[in-house]
Design a protein around this motif. Structure first.
Motif, mmCIF file in Angstrom:
data_model
loop_
_atom_site.group_PDB
_atom_site.id
_atom_site.type_symbol
_atom_site.label_atom_id
_atom_site.label_comp_id
_atom_site.label_asym_id
_atom_site.label_seq_id
_atom_site.Cartn_x
_atom_site.Cartn_y
_atom_site.Cartn_z
ATOM 1 N N GLU A 1 -31.908 -13.935 -84.232
ATOM 2 C CA GLU A 1 -31.343 -14.373 -82.942
ATOM 3 C C GLU A 1 -30.008 -15.093 -83.137
ATOM 4 N N THR A 2 -29.923 -15.954 -84.177
ATOM 5 C CA THR A 2 -28.683 -16.723 -84.378
ATOM 6 C C THR A 2 -27.507 -15.798 -84.719
ATOM 7 N N LYS A 3 -27.785 -14.737 -85.472
ATOM 8 C CA LYS A 3 -26.718 -13.786 -85.813
ATOM 9 C C LYS A 3 -26.299 -13.006 -84.562
ATOM 10 N N ALA A 4 -27.291 -12.663 -83.739
ATOM 11 C CA ALA A 4 -27.008 -11.911 -82.508
ATOM 12 C C ALA A 4 -26.069 -12.720 -81.599
ATOM 13 N N THR A 5 -26.301 -14.033 -81.521
ATOM 14 C CA THR A 5 -25.469 -14.888 -80.660
ATOM 15 C C THR A 5 -24.022 -14.895 -81.161
ATOM 16 N N ILE A 6 -23.858 -14.997 -82.468
ATOM 17 C CA ILE A 6 -22.495 -15.011 -83.030
ATOM 18 C C ILE A 6 -21.826 -13.650 -82.824
ATOM 19 N N ALA A 7 -22.604 -12.576 -83.004
ATOM 20 C CA ALA A 7 -22.051 -11.231 -82.795
ATOM 21 C C ALA A 7 -21.528 -11.092 -81.359
ATOM 22 N N ARG A 8 -22.314 -11.585 -80.401
ATOM 23 C CA ARG A 8 -21.887 -11.477 -78.992
ATOM 24 C C ARG A 8 -20.554 -12.204 -78.780
ATOM 25 N N ALA B 1 -13.237 -9.669 -78.667
ATOM 26 C CA ALA B 1 -12.569 -8.355 -78.737
ATOM 27 C C ALA B 1 -12.229 -7.845 -77.341
ATOM 28 N N GLY B 2 -13.039 -8.240 -76.357
ATOM 29 C CA GLY B 2 -12.716 -7.861 -74.977
ATOM 30 C C GLY B 2 -13.735 -6.920 -74.364
ATOM 31 N N LYS B 3 -13.517 -6.681 -73.062
ATOM 32 C CA LYS B 3 -14.496 -5.930 -72.258
ATOM 33 C C LYS B 3 -14.755 -4.527 -72.780
ATOM 34 N N GLU B 4 -13.692 -3.845 -73.241
ATOM 35 C CA GLU B 4 -13.840 -2.456 -73.689
ATOM 36 C C GLU B 4 -14.922 -2.372 -74.773
ATOM 37 N N VAL B 5 -14.958 -3.397 -75.639
ATOM 38 C CA VAL B 5 -15.938 -3.455 -76.726
ATOM 39 C C VAL B 5 -17.287 -3.934 -76.191
ATOM 40 N N GLN C 1 -15.499 13.624 -68.060
ATOM 41 C CA GLN C 1 -16.143 14.940 -68.206
ATOM 42 C C GLN C 1 -17.044 14.969 -69.444
ATOM 43 N N GLY C 2 -17.307 13.817 -70.008
ATOM 44 C CA GLY C 2 -18.038 13.755 -71.284
ATOM 45 C C GLY C 2 -19.540 13.842 -71.111
ATOM 46 N N LYS C 3 -20.235 13.433 -72.208
ATOM 47 C CA LYS C 3 -21.688 13.609 -72.249
ATOM 48 C C LYS C 3 -22.435 12.454 -71.580
ATOM 49 N N GLY C 4 -21.735 11.521 -71.051
ATOM 50 C CA GLY C 4 -22.405 10.361 -70.443
ATOM 51 C C GLY C 4 -21.688 9.093 -70.834
ATOM 52 N N MET C 5 -22.292 7.963 -70.495
ATOM 53 C CA MET C 5 -21.670 6.673 -70.764
ATOM 54 C C MET C 5 -21.632 6.415 -72.267
ATOM 55 N N PRO C 6 -20.498 5.914 -72.772
ATOM 56 C CA PRO C 6 -20.450 5.581 -74.203
ATOM 57 C C PRO C 6 -21.393 4.416 -74.497
ATOM 58 N N ARG C 7 -22.046 4.470 -75.669
ATOM 59 C CA ARG C 7 -22.995 3.406 -75.986
ATOM 60 C C ARG C 7 -23.155 3.240 -77.490
ATOM 61 N N GLY D 1 -21.688 -8.532 -86.185
ATOM 62 C CA GLY D 1 -21.098 -7.534 -85.287
ATOM 63 C C GLY D 1 -19.723 -7.019 -85.653
ATOM 64 N N VAL D 2 -19.346 -7.069 -86.935
ATOM 65 C CA VAL D 2 -17.991 -6.622 -87.303
ATOM 66 C C VAL D 2 -17.896 -5.089 -87.232
ATOM 67 N N SER D 3 -18.757 -4.385 -87.972
ATOM 68 C CA SER D 3 -18.712 -2.908 -87.926
ATOM 69 C C SER D 3 -18.961 -2.409 -86.503
ATOM 70 N N THR D 4 -19.758 -3.158 -85.750
ATOM 71 C CA THR D 4 -20.083 -2.754 -84.373
ATOM 72 C C THR D 4 -18.817 -2.635 -83.522
ATOM 73 N N ILE D 5 -17.829 -3.478 -83.813
ATOM 74 C CA ILE D 5 -16.576 -3.419 -83.035
ATOM 75 C C ILE D 5 -15.900 -2.062 -83.254
ATOM 76 N N TYR D 6 -15.915 -1.575 -84.495
ATOM 77 C CA TYR D 6 -15.320 -0.256 -84.776
ATOM 78 C C TYR D 6 -16.082 0.849 -84.046
ATOM 79 N N LEU D 7 -17.418 0.748 -84.076
ATOM 80 C CA LEU D 7 -18.235 1.763 -83.406
ATOM 81 C C LEU D 7 -17.911 1.763 -81.907
ATOM 82 N N ALA D 8 -17.836 0.563 -81.344
ATOM 83 C CA ALA D 8 -17.584 0.436 -79.901
ATOM 84 C C ALA D 8 -16.204 0.993 -79.531
#
Ligand SMILES: C[S@@+](CC[C@H](N)C(=O)[O-])C[C@H]1O[C@@H](n2cnc3c(N)ncnc32)[C@H](O)[C@@H]1O
Length: 227
Positions: free
Chosen positions: A116-123, A129-133, A102-108, A82-89
């Motif tokens: 699964e094991t990688k997903a857990t570490i990414a989370r 990184a915090g709630k914003e991410v 006033q934007g196009k909708g919720m950011p996502r 989830g490293v690059s994902t932090i930049y995207l977020a």
């Protein structure tokens, strides 16, 4: 200090620096020419505990592009820890803030990881990184050839940071959802040029609707625009 595209807190800068360092240290232990073929069980077994994060300068480029095209709904093919994902977020959250409701909708960010094991570490990294991410990431765990068949909305941007045999399938799944001017970034397009031939043939075909340029980052990176 070198200029950075990234508009974020010292805490997140420090977290990202640490994650990139860990990824590079791991990668330096891999002997790439002797590795098994991509998308085999042997390859997956070696990669299951590896970051293989997108290089920091490429992550910053991606962030910059997202800010520039005002992306709020993006797809990541290949999330790992989830490293690059932090930049995207961070980019989609900033864009949504700029729009002030006033934007196009919720950011996502639609993130995809089959392990699964990688997903857990990414989370865990996103929580650090915090709630914003954390709040803007929708992680779809499983094979992206399945998970990207579900609702995608209007897609502004796709990051192809995935084993090369999956790059074209991922692009094709997202294509019906691309907005005009959507951007696709594919990593290591010079270093792995032979492996990307199918993707290049598809994108470069007359009337494909795509145009691409290769940029001189380490290993090469392609920026593809959906016209
Ligand atoms: C290069 S890494 C992604 C690195 C990540 N973008 C980053 O910068 O931190 C590619 C990831 O794609 C995952 N992957 C491989 N095959 C997949 C599939 N069929 N569906 C979803 N994810 C897959 C791998 O497990 C690996 O973690």
């Amino acid at each position: 200090m070198a200029p950075t595209a990234l508009n974020t807190t010292p805490k997140i800068h420090a977290l990202l620096k640490d994650l990139h360092n860990k990824s590079l240290t791991q990668e330096s232990t891999l002997s790439w020419p002797t590795l098994p073929a991509r998308c085999t069980t042997e390859w997956d077994n070696i990669m299951r505990d590896k970051f293989i994060a997108l290089d920091q300068d490429k992550c910053e480029l991606v962030y910059h592009i997202l800010r520039s095209i005002d992306a709020t709904n993006v797809v990541e093919a290949g999330t790992s820890f989830g490293v690059s994902t932090i930049y995207l977020a961070l980019a989609v959250a900033e864009n949504a803030k700029r729009a002030g409701g006033q934007g196009k909708g919720m950011p996502r960010v639609i993130a995809t990881e089959k392990e699964e094991t990688k997903a857990t570490i990414a989370r865990g990294h996103w929580a650090a990184a915090g709630k914003e991410v954390e709040e803007v990431i929708e992680l779809r765990v499983g094979d992206l050839r399945e998970t990207l068949t579900k609702e995608l909305g209007v897609v502004d941007f796709l990051l192809l940071d995935i084993w090369t045999p999956l790059a074209l399938p991922a692009l094709k799944l997202c294509q019906p959802y691309f907005r005009p001017g959507a951007v696709i970034i594919a990593d290591n397009t010079v270093k792995l040029g032979d492996h990307y031939q199918e993707l290049f043939d598809y994108v470069d075909a007359e009337g494909s609707g795509f145009r691409r340029v290769t940029m001189p980052y380490s290993g090469g990176i392609d920026m593809i625009v959906y016209q």
